[in-house]
Design a protein around this motif. Sequence first.
Motif, PDB file in Angstrom:
ATOM      1  N   LYS A 344     -48.546  24.862  36.246  1.00 14.74           N
ATOM      2  CA  LYS A 344     -48.497  24.098  34.996  1.00 14.74           C
ATOM      3  C   LYS A 344     -47.853  22.717  35.121  1.00 14.74           C
ATOM      4  O   LYS A 344     -47.859  21.952  34.161  1.00 14.74           O
ATOM      5  CB  LYS A 344     -47.772  24.905  33.916  1.00 14.74           C
ATOM      6  CG  LYS A 344     -46.310  25.218  34.242  1.00 14.74           C
ATOM      7  CD  LYS A 344     -45.715  26.093  33.144  1.00 14.74           C
ATOM      8  CE  LYS A 344     -44.245  26.415  33.417  1.00 14.74           C
ATOM      9  NZ  LYS A 344     -43.657  27.266  32.360  1.00 14.74           N
ATOM     10  N   ILE A 345     -47.328  22.387  36.300  1.00 15.97           N
ATOM     11  CA  ILE A 345     -46.597  21.117  36.415  1.00 15.97           C
ATOM     12  C   ILE A 345     -47.496  19.899  36.278  1.00 15.97           C
ATOM     13  O   ILE A 345     -47.002  18.797  36.019  1.00 15.97           O
ATOM     14  CB  ILE A 345     -45.819  21.028  37.752  1.00 15.97           C
ATOM     15  CG1 ILE A 345     -46.785  21.158  38.936  1.00 15.97           C
ATOM     16  CG2 ILE A 345     -44.720  22.061  37.806  1.00 15.97           C
ATOM     17  CD1 ILE A 345     -46.117  20.897  40.265  1.00 15.97           C
ATOM     18  N   PHE A 346     -48.816  20.062  36.442  1.00 19.95           N
ATOM     19  CA  PHE A 346     -49.723  18.918  36.342  1.00 19.95           C
ATOM     20  C   PHE A 346     -50.252  18.719  34.920  1.00 19.95           C
ATOM     21  O   PHE A 346     -51.026  17.802  34.678  1.00 19.95           O
ATOM     22  CB  PHE A 346     -50.906  19.088  37.302  1.00 19.95           C
ATOM     23  CG  PHE A 346     -50.498  19.150  38.746  1.00 19.95           C
ATOM     24  CD1 PHE A 346     -50.046  18.016  39.405  1.00 19.95           C
ATOM     25  CD2 PHE A 346     -50.546  20.347  39.446  1.00 19.95           C
ATOM     26  CE1 PHE A 346     -49.662  18.071  40.733  1.00 19.95           C
ATOM     27  CE2 PHE A 346     -50.172  20.410  40.773  1.00 19.95           C
ATOM     28  CZ  PHE A 346     -49.726  19.271  41.420  1.00 19.95           C
ATOM     29  N   GLN A 347     -49.823  19.564  33.987  1.00 16.49           N
ATOM     30  CA  GLN A 347     -50.260  19.436  32.603  1.00 16.49           C
ATOM     31  C   GLN A 347     -49.395  18.405  31.882  1.00 16.49           C
ATOM     32  O   GLN A 347     -48.174  18.368  32.050  1.00 16.49           O
ATOM     33  CB  GLN A 347     -50.175  20.784  31.893  1.00 16.49           C
ATOM     34  CG  GLN A 347     -51.065  21.854  32.504  1.00 16.49           C
ATOM     35  CD  GLN A 347     -50.839  23.222  31.884  1.00 16.49           C
ATOM     36  OE1 GLN A 347     -50.130  23.352  30.895  1.00 16.49           O
ATOM     37  NE2 GLN A 347     -51.427  24.252  32.479  1.00 16.49           N
ATOM     38  N   LEU A 348     -50.044  17.582  31.074  1.00 18.42           N
ATOM     39  CA  LEU A 348     -49.340  16.524  30.356  1.00 18.42           C
ATOM     40  C   LEU A 348     -48.287  17.112  29.423  1.00 18.42           C
ATOM     41  O   LEU A 348     -48.550  18.080  28.700  1.00 18.42           O
ATOM     42  CB  LEU A 348     -50.350  15.693  29.555  1.00 18.42           C
ATOM     43  CG  LEU A 348     -49.809  14.451  28.825  1.00 18.42           C
ATOM     44  CD1 LEU A 348     -49.230  13.459  29.822  1.00 18.42           C
ATOM     45  CD2 LEU A 348     -50.911  13.800  27.999  1.00 18.42           C
ATOM     46  N   PHE A 349     -47.093  16.517  29.467  1.00 20.10           N
ATOM     47  CA  PHE A 349     -45.946  16.871  28.626  1.00 20.10           C
ATOM     48  C   PHE A 349     -45.332  18.223  28.970  1.00 20.10           C
ATOM     49  O   PHE A 349     -44.490  18.719  28.227  1.00 20.10           O
ATOM     50  CB  PHE A 349     -46.306  16.849  27.133  1.00 20.10           C
ATOM     51  CG  PHE A 349     -46.856  15.537  26.659  1.00 20.10           C
ATOM     52  CD1 PHE A 349     -46.301  14.338  27.056  1.00 20.10           C
ATOM     53  CD2 PHE A 349     -47.954  15.499  25.818  1.00 20.10           C
ATOM     54  CE1 PHE A 349     -46.816  13.126  26.635  1.00 20.10           C
ATOM     55  CE2 PHE A 349     -48.476  14.296  25.381  1.00 20.10           C
ATOM     56  CZ  PHE A 349     -47.910  13.112  25.802  1.00 20.10           C
ATOM     57  N   THR A 350     -45.756  18.825  30.090  1.00 25.45           N
ATOM     58  CA  THR A 350     -45.135  20.077  30.520  1.00 25.45           C
ATOM     59  C   THR A 350     -43.889  19.756  31.330  1.00 25.45           C
ATOM     60  O   THR A 350     -43.954  19.077  32.352  1.00 25.45           O
ATOM     61  CB  THR A 350     -46.099  20.912  31.380  1.00 25.45           C
ATOM     62  OG1 THR A 350     -47.227  21.276  30.591  1.00 25.45           O
ATOM     63  CG2 THR A 350     -45.419  22.171  31.878  1.00 25.45           C
ATOM     64  N   THR A 351     -42.758  20.222  30.859  1.00 22.36           N
ATOM     65  CA  THR A 351     -41.491  19.963  31.560  1.00 22.36           C
ATOM     66  C   THR A 351     -40.875  21.281  31.997  1.00 22.36           C
ATOM     67  O   THR A 351     -41.023  22.313  31.336  1.00 22.36           O
ATOM     68  CB  THR A 351     -40.495  19.214  30.654  1.00 22.36           C
ATOM     69  OG1 THR A 351     -40.260  19.991  29.473  1.00 22.36           O
ATOM     70  CG2 THR A 351     -41.053  17.859  30.253  1.00 22.36           C
ATOM     71  N   LEU A 352     -40.168  21.244  33.123  1.00 19.94           N
ATOM     72  CA  LEU A 352     -39.457  22.410  33.622  1.00 19.94           C
ATOM     73  C   LEU A 352     -37.987  22.310  33.221  1.00 19.94           C
ATOM     74  O   LEU A 352     -37.521  21.279  32.744  1.00 19.94           O
ATOM     75  CB  LEU A 352     -39.591  22.484  35.153  1.00 19.94           C
ATOM     76  CG  LEU A 352     -41.022  22.395  35.698  1.00 19.94           C
ATOM     77  CD1 LEU A 352     -41.008  22.518  37.212  1.00 19.94           C
ATOM     78  CD2 LEU A 352     -41.907  23.478  35.087  1.00 19.94           C
ATOM     79  N   GLY A 364     -42.580  15.161  31.948  1.00 21.21           N
ATOM     80  CA  GLY A 364     -43.847  15.875  31.982  1.00 21.21           C
ATOM     81  C   GLY A 364     -45.043  14.958  31.997  1.00 21.21           C
ATOM     82  O   GLY A 364     -46.143  15.359  31.596  1.00 21.21           O
ATOM     83  N   ILE A 365     -44.843  13.718  32.462  1.00 22.12           N
ATOM     84  CA  ILE A 365     -45.919  12.721  32.437  1.00 22.12           C
ATOM     85  C   ILE A 365     -46.318  12.265  33.836  1.00 22.12           C
ATOM     86  O   ILE A 365     -47.493  12.054  34.121  1.00 22.12           O
ATOM     87  CB  ILE A 365     -45.505  11.506  31.578  1.00 22.12           C
ATOM     88  CG1 ILE A 365     -45.308  11.955  30.125  1.00 22.12           C
ATOM     89  CG2 ILE A 365     -46.544  10.389  31.655  1.00 22.12           C
ATOM     90  CD1 ILE A 365     -44.716  10.904  29.228  1.00 22.12           C
ATOM     91  N   GLY A 366     -45.351  12.153  34.748  1.00 21.14           N
ATOM     92  CA  GLY A 366     -45.620  11.601  36.080  1.00 21.14           C
ATOM     93  C   GLY A 366     -46.665  12.366  36.861  1.00 21.14           C
ATOM     94  O   GLY A 366     -47.629  11.786  37.370  1.00 21.14           O
ATOM     95  N   LEU A 367     -46.529  13.689  36.954  1.00 22.56           N
ATOM     96  CA  LEU A 367     -47.492  14.486  37.720  1.00 22.56           C
ATOM     97  C   LEU A 367     -48.833  14.602  37.005  1.00 22.56           C
ATOM     98  O   LEU A 367     -49.870  14.752  37.646  1.00 22.56           O
ATOM     99  CB  LEU A 367     -46.921  15.876  38.001  1.00 22.56           C
ATOM    100  CG  LEU A 367     -45.802  15.921  39.038  1.00 22.56           C
ATOM    101  CD1 LEU A 367     -45.257  17.333  39.203  1.00 22.56           C
ATOM    102  CD2 LEU A 367     -46.277  15.377  40.382  1.00 22.56           C
TER     103      LEU A 367
END
Length: 400
Positions: A344-352, A364-367
Motif C-alpha cells: 500500500k505504500i505506493f497509494q496516494l495519501f497512504t502513510t505509515l 503519503g505523496i512521494g512514493l
Amino acid sequence: MHDKYVSSNEKLRRAALAEYAIFKSGEDKDYDQLTFLAAKICQVPVAKISIIGKNKIWYKSVYGTEQAEIPRKNSFCEHSIYAGEEIFIINSDHHPEFFEYSREIYGQEFHFYAGVPLVNAHGHAIAVFCIFDTKVRKLDEAQKKALMALANQSMNLFESRKQKTKLQHVQRKLKQKYKDLEKFASLVSHDIKSPLANIISLTELLKDENKKNLDEQSRQYLDFLVESSYSLRNYVDGILSFYRSDHILEKDFEDVHLPSLLKKITDLYSLEENVKISYPEKGQLKNINKAALSQVFMNLISNALKYNSREVRKVDINFNTTDTYYCFAVSDNGNGISKNDTEKIFQLFTTLDAQDRDGNPGSGIGLATVKKHIDHMQGSIEVISEKGKGSTFKFKIKRP
C-alpha cells in the motif's frame, strides 16, 4: 439474406452515421487500399466506399473514377441498404430499368453492380462497399467472399476511428479537468499556507515572549502546535507537487549517461554526515524521459536517507538491462517496511506509522509520485523489505 438485423428507420440511421464523424472527412489511404484490392480481386474498373447521407451519396474512397458525390435517389447504393441481401448484385440484362435511371446519376454507363451494406451493431447501414463494371458479369464464390471480407474490414475501420474520436474527446475533457484540479490545488495550497505561516510565527513569538510565564506542559503544547503546522505545510506542498508532476511527464525524451545523472543527484546529499551512496560506473539509456527518471531517483534516495536511523546511512544503486526494459534497484540499510505495508505504500495519501530522522511523519505523496512516473514510462515497481533491516526498491522502465 443478411444474418444481421437491418433497420429501416431512416432517422436513426442518419443519427448513427453522424456518430462516426466521417461526413466529407477527406481522403484516407487505409480505405483507398481496400477499394484498390476490391477492384483487383473482382477484376472490375471501379470500386467505392459510398456514404449514404440524407439526400446525397459521397465517397470515403473511390478507385477508378473521380466522381465526388451524386444524388441519393435511384442510386444503386440506396437499393443496396434496403434490399435485405448480404451482397446486392444486379446486371443490366436482368434489370435494365435500374441502369437506365442510373446512367445520368453516375455520368457513365455501367452494366454490373455489387454492393455490400456496412451495417453497425444496431442494424443501421451507414455506407455501402460497392464495385461497378461497364459490362455484364458475375462474381465467383471466392470473389464474393473477398468482397465481403474487404467490406467487413472497412466497417472495422469506421468503428476504430469512431472509438478513437471518442477517446480523444474524453482525453481532452480529462486534461481540462486535470488543469482545473491543478489550479484548484494551487489556490487552496496558497490559501492554507498563508495562515499556517502566521500560526507558526505567532506561536514562536508567543513562546519567546512568555518563556518565564509558561510551565513545561504549556511549552510542550506550543511545540506540538508548531510541529503540526509544519507537517500540514509539508502535506500541502506534497499535494501541489504531485499534481504538478505531470509537467515532468511531458518533457522530451533523450539519451542519458546513467553515471552522470546519478552523480548530479547524489551530490545533493554529499554534505550530509555519514552518508555513503554507490552507483554504477557504466550505463547508457536511450530515448527516455530524463526529468521523470531523475525525480524517481531523487524520491527513492531521499526516502532511503530520511527513514534511516543508523549511524552510517548507505544507499546502493544497481542497473541492468533486458531486451525490453532498463532495470534498477535502490537498496538501503534503513528502518525497513513491514510486509503488511509493502503493497500500500505506493497509494496516494497512504502513510505509515513511521517518522523520519527528524521525527516528521510522511505525507503519503512521494512514493505515489514515483509510481506515477514509472507507470508513465511503461514500467513497474516493487519493494522488498524487512522491518529493521532495510529496503530494496526494484523498478523497470520500457526501453526503445
